[in-house]
Design an enzyme around this catalytic site. Sequence first.
Site, mmCIF file in Angstrom:
data_model
loop_
_atom_site.group_PDB
_atom_site.id
_atom_site.type_symbol
_atom_site.label_atom_id
_atom_site.label_comp_id
_atom_site.label_asym_id
_atom_site.label_seq_id
_atom_site.Cartn_x
_atom_site.Cartn_y
_atom_site.Cartn_z
ATOM 1 N N CYS A 106 -60.426 12.150 -5.391
ATOM 2 C CA CYS A 106 -61.203 12.116 -6.639
ATOM 3 C C CYS A 106 -60.608 12.976 -7.757
ATOM 4 C CB CYS A 106 -62.657 12.527 -6.395
ATOM 5 S SG CYS A 106 -62.912 14.282 -6.066
ATOM 6 N N CYS A 109 -56.075 28.870 -1.638
ATOM 7 C CA CYS A 109 -57.231 29.678 -2.021
ATOM 8 C C CYS A 109 -58.225 28.750 -2.724
ATOM 9 C CB CYS A 109 -56.758 30.803 -2.933
ATOM 10 S SG CYS A 109 -57.995 32.047 -3.271
#
Length: 162
Positions: free
Chosen positions: A131, A151
Site C-alpha cells: 500500500c 526501526c
Amino acid sequence: MTHPTSRRSAIAWLAAGIALPVLASCGSAAEAKTFKVNLTDAEWKRRLSPASYQVLRHEDTERAGSSPLDHEKRKGTFLCAGCANELYSSSTKFNSGTGWPSFYQPLAGAVGTSTDYKLGYPRTEVHCADCGGHLGHVFKDGPPPTGLRYCMNGLAMKFRPA
C-alpha cells in the site's frame, strides 16, 4: 581582500541553503508508485486511527517509547496497519533500545525503500510494498546476520500472534 577559500565556502553554504528546502519538499518514491492497495485519502482516513493515518499516509513519527509493539515478545507476525500485508516475523525482532519496534530483516517482498531528505540528509525510508504506507527507516547499525535495523513505527503495524 577575500580569501578564495572563504568565497568558495560561502558559495557552498548558499547553495546548500537553497537546495535543502527543495530536497526536503520532494516526496518519496513510495508516493509516485502504483501499489496493489490503492485507496483515496478519505478511505484511508476511515480505515485508520488518526495517529496511524498520520504515520502511514503523511510520514509522521510516533513518540519513542509509546508503542506497545516495542515490548511485544510473543511469536507471530507484524502486519501493516493499513492493508494487513505481512511485514516482519517476530523471530527477527530485537530490542534496539531506541523506543521503537526494531527488526533485522523484513519478510521477502514485504517492504520497499526510498530516500528521504526531511532532516536535511539522506535516510532510507521503509514503506509497505502493498500500500506504500510509511513504516519507518532502516539503518546500518543492527545485529547479525544482516547488520540492519528496521526501526518501525508501532502505529504503522498490527501484531498477529502465532
